[in-house]
Design a protein around this motif. Sequence first.
Motif: not given
Lengths: 227, 248
Positions: A132-133, A135-138, A141
């Motif tokens: 998840a991280r 792909t740019g999710l915080t 998120q």
Amino acid sequence: MVEWEVIRFSFFNLETLQEIWPMLWRGWLMTVQLCVAVVPLGFFAGTILATIYSLRIKSVNAALIVYVDFFRSVPPLVLLIYVTYGIPLLLGADIDAFVAVLFAFTLNSSSYFGEIVRAGIESIPKGQMEAARSTGLTTLQAMRYVILPQALKNVAPDLTSNTIELIKATSIASVVALPELLRMGRVAQGLVYNATPLIAVAVIYLIMLWPMVRLLSRLERRMMSSR
Amino acid sequence: MARVEPVVEALAIHKSFGDLEVLKGVNLTVAPQELVFIIGPSGSGKSTLLRCCNLLEEPSSGVVKITGEDITAAGVDINQVRQRIGMVFQSFNLYPHMSALGNVSLALRKVKKQPRAQAEAKAQEALERVGLAHKADAYPTELSGGQQQRVAIARAIAMEPDVMLFDEPTSALDPELVGSVLEVMRELRKSGMTMVVVSHEMRFARDAADRVLFMDAGMVVEEGPPDEVFGAPKHERTKAFLASVNGH
């Protein structure tokens, strides 16, 4: 069969039941109100605690462990009495019984819910967060969309079980005179001088909780078979 | 001639886990549209190096630049940067509670803030590129390992990254499923994607790589075009490694 007549009169007295039913109904409504407030509050507070814990900030986590250990060690009834009678002393002002009960139960149940959700979060492989991280999710998120949905599903039986325990535990609010189901049952008992109101209270709890207990069994079976 | 700005530039990367020094001053430069292959024995630090490129692993020292931007500098919004770096993992790491389409569209919606319809159209397109348009509604458990890995690739390319990092993408796959994933990677390469691949697929490396890095014990031991590294390795350790890999 004199004995049966005595038992019927004392414990299953329909005339009494008819008479005190409005009181029990009001008590039941109060119990429902309490549960509808305290279950989501405890659950959300617990989820927030568990989420903060998962960020692995050392000093914060040390504080969280103290919080959780403390409120899991103190009996809820003791906590309830302290909050109800202690806070007014501290503040020098009266506090609404409902608010006091809500506050005490939120402190207590958030600790239990927090531990359950934490176990759920820790059951998720760390590759999920990394993916998840990546792909740019915080972090938050990733928690919200990736980790928590899976984590909560994994601990659904424990969450349900804790919810049932919590609903049952709300009956101790009767001790601080909150007019919930058990309290109203005991008041009614004092008016009619027989045990029928208490029998009725037990039956109402049973009817209210039995479907949840069934749901719990089903969830537990499903977890077993999916493993 | 003007210097072409590298897509990835990792300079003097050191990384320690406690007392264990995993990377001992490694350099990695990847030009646009280049496919760089990193090989080496397990524990050589190759995955760690790859993970330093998008800061999933924070280097103990050294600088990582992506298209010229120093992403190890203080105050860099790493989430902004990671949108431009796709990553594919050995264990796929698909979100099991979401359909293939959900997996691919999540970051489009939540990071790129695209409306659902637009994100899903984009995700569908990415699934088409990996040959899985017909599996958009399938959940990860309903897909084979090869299909899951292709969905994971779709999830990364949907973000239109500048570079794709592959961390042993076929190591967890049954042998008969490896081909489909390599095929997708070949297609990506043809389309001009810049790629860094950590893998044991030596044949694929020979066919597709522009450059091969051999790593051992936290250092780059040898580096060059695949023909050189595989055909005429200079270093003893490279020879020994290649012999052991070809031997089994």
